[in-house]
Design a protein around this motif. Structure first.
Motif, PDB file in Angstrom:
ATOM      1  N   LEU A 301       0.822  -1.204   0.000  1.00  0.00           N
ATOM      2  CA  LEU A 301       0.000   0.000   0.000  1.00  0.00           C
ATOM      3  C   LEU A 301       0.859   1.259   0.000  1.00  0.00           C
ATOM      4  N   LEU A 302       1.978   1.222   0.718  1.00  0.00           N
ATOM      5  CA  LEU A 302       2.892   2.365   0.692  1.00  0.00           C
ATOM      6  C   LEU A 302       3.471   2.563  -0.709  1.00  0.00           C
ATOM      7  N   ALA A 303       3.772   1.471  -1.395  1.00  0.00           N
ATOM      8  CA  ALA A 303       4.273   1.574  -2.766  1.00  0.00           C
ATOM      9  C   ALA A 303       3.213   2.178  -3.678  1.00  0.00           C
ATOM     10  N   GLN A 304       1.954   1.793  -3.477  1.00  0.00           N
ATOM     11  CA  GLN A 304       0.878   2.394  -4.268  1.00  0.00           C
ATOM     12  C   GLN A 304       0.744   3.885  -3.973  1.00  0.00           C
ATOM     13  N   GLY A 305       0.922   4.261  -2.690  1.00  0.00           N
ATOM     14  CA  GLY A 305       0.868   5.673  -2.347  1.00  0.00           C
ATOM     15  C   GLY A 305       1.975   6.471  -3.018  1.00  0.00           C
ATOM     16  N   LYS A 306       3.158   5.863  -3.175  1.00  0.00           N
ATOM     17  CA  LYS A 306       4.258   6.531  -3.876  1.00  0.00           C
ATOM     18  C   LYS A 306       3.959   6.703  -5.358  1.00  0.00           C
ATOM     19  N   GLU A 307       3.308   5.696  -5.925  1.00  0.00           N
ATOM     20  CA  GLU A 307       2.987   5.768  -7.354  1.00  0.00           C
ATOM     21  C   GLU A 307       1.789   6.673  -7.627  1.00  0.00           C
ATOM     22  N   SER A 315      -1.325   6.745   1.203  1.00  0.00           N
ATOM     23  CA  SER A 315      -0.099   6.902   1.980  1.00  0.00           C
ATOM     24  C   SER A 315      -0.380   7.321   3.419  1.00  0.00           C
ATOM     25  N   MET A 316      -1.334   8.218   3.632  1.00  0.00           N
ATOM     26  CA  MET A 316      -1.577   8.752   4.965  1.00  0.00           C
ATOM     27  C   MET A 316      -2.116   7.680   5.912  1.00  0.00           C
ATOM     28  N   THR A 317      -3.125   6.933   5.474  1.00  0.00           N
ATOM     29  CA  THR A 317      -3.715   5.920   6.346  1.00  0.00           C
ATOM     30  C   THR A 317      -2.737   4.773   6.597  1.00  0.00           C
ATOM     31  N   THR A 318      -2.030   4.347   5.556  1.00  0.00           N
ATOM     32  CA  THR A 318      -1.068   3.257   5.730  1.00  0.00           C
ATOM     33  C   THR A 318       0.088   3.693   6.625  1.00  0.00           C
ATOM     34  N   PHE A 319       0.570   4.906   6.408  1.00  0.00           N
ATOM     35  CA  PHE A 319       1.648   5.425   7.245  1.00  0.00           C
ATOM     36  C   PHE A 319       1.188   5.543   8.697  1.00  0.00           C
ATOM     37  N   GLY A 320      -0.063   5.955   8.904  1.00  0.00           N
ATOM     38  CA  GLY A 320      -0.584   6.058  10.270  1.00  0.00           C
ATOM     39  C   GLY A 320      -0.647   4.711  10.971  1.00  0.00           C
TER      40      GLY A 320
END
Length: 345
Positions: A301-307, A315-320
């Motif tokens: 999910l973080l990789a998807q947030g980067k893309e 990115s925000m929810t996964t990072f949280g």
């Protein structure tokens, strides 16, 4: 003799009281435990299949058994798609009813009826939005959190067993065995772990089992050093010398007398090792070297947030979730370290 038998229990009670006195660590332990227990029932909390279906005077449990669509008055003999609006209408027709999970999506469910292009922003249908394939982010976070914690538990357990055994043998036997083993550990520790992971990822199909095996080969060495130091310190103490004079076997001395007195570093570093394992899995998934793409993963999910920079909810929810998990484990580790410090009284 009675006082000697009660002493370990008294020490444990005092350590537990010191742990509870650290409110931040104590609350973090409860919060982490509740979240982990809830994630174990992810299929009940987040799934695209109803928990219970009442259709024409009969009860059905789609969560545990597959039913063809014709069972509920549909047209096809294939497994029922409970996200289909037509099927939902059949399940609500007349006296029929169905109880869905709190989040009616599984980690692989694609929302074909979203009003926005994927990745879609948060809405009443998808509380945390969807990813670039239309899968519910909230569901993938629940399943991904469970996978990360279970992976960390297994990897930590294997590392503890290997590290304790290796460190105990080195510290108790000492001499040439310890010297030879230390040189082997230094050589093995100098191996490029990331390069090995890249090589094996290209040779074998990515899987959770493969990652556990590869990371377990290197994850025990740090703990072995602490256990070795504790055994080196304790092997010449009076109670060990007395046990040897009484004819107690070396195995009993190591694991019944020395090991319980050497568990302080093992217990103290336990939460930190779990957090390190979670970060290892997340990093490998982020780089595409971890679990298969269809597996729910925080790193994926973080990789998807980067893309998809515009899709802030990815990115925000996964990072949280990732930061919150690591912070809880760090607070628990700090409380354990203070609880195991006998100088605090």
């Amino acid at each position: 003799m009675t006082a000697l038998k009660l002493k370990p229990d008294v020490l444990t009670q005092r350590a537990w009281r010191r742990f509870k006195a650290n409110r931040r660590g104590y609350v973090s332990l409860w919060v982490f435990s509740i979240l982990f227990l809830l994630s174990l029932f992810a299929e009940v909390l987040s799934n695209d299949k109803p928990l219970v279906v009442y259709y024409e005077s009969g009860l059905y449990f789609p969560l545990f058994k597959s039913y063809p669509e014709t069972t509920f008055g549909g047209d096809f003999d294939t497994e029922t798609d409970y996200t289909d609006p037509y099927v939902k209408t059949l399940l609500k027709k007349g006296s029929n009813w169905a109880i869905y999970p709190l989040n009616p999506y599984s980690y692989e469910t694609i929302n074909y009826f979203t009003k926005h292009p994927n990745p879609a922003p948060p809405s009443t249908d998808n509380l945390l939005g969807t990813d670039d394939r239309g899968r519910d982010v909230f569901a993938r976070l629940i399943y991904g959190f469970r996978l990360s914690v279970l992976f960390a538990f297994v990897l930590t357990l294997i590392g503890i067993v290997l590290g304790v055994v290796a460190g105990a043998l080195q510290g108790y036997l000492g001499g040439r065995f310890d010297l030879f083993a230390q040189r082997l550990i230094e050589i093995w520790g100098s191996m490029p772990e990331l390069y090995l992971l890249i090589i094996f990822a290209s040779l074998f199909e990515p899987s959770v089992l493969l990652l556990i095996i590869l990371l377990s080969l290197f994850g025990w060495m740090g703990l072995a050093d602490y256990v070795r130091a504790e055994f080196l310190r304790g092997r010449n103490m009076d109670y060990v010398t007395a046990a040897k004079a009484m004819g107690v076997s070396h195995r009993s001395i190591m694991f019944r007398h020395l090991l319980p007195n050497s568990m302080t570093p093992v217990i103290t570093f336990l939460p930190f090792r779990i957090s390190a394992a979670i970060m290892a899995l997340t990093s490998l998934d982020f780089l595409g070297l971890g679990v298969p793409p269809t597996t729910p993963s925080i790193g994926e999910l973080l990789a998807q947030g980067k893309e998809n920079i515009d899709a802030w909810w990815l990115s925000m929810t996964t990072f949280g979730v990732l930061v919150g998990t690591l912070v809880l484990l760090i607070f628990i580790g700090e409380a354990l370290r203070e609880a195991m410090d006998i100088r605090r009284g």
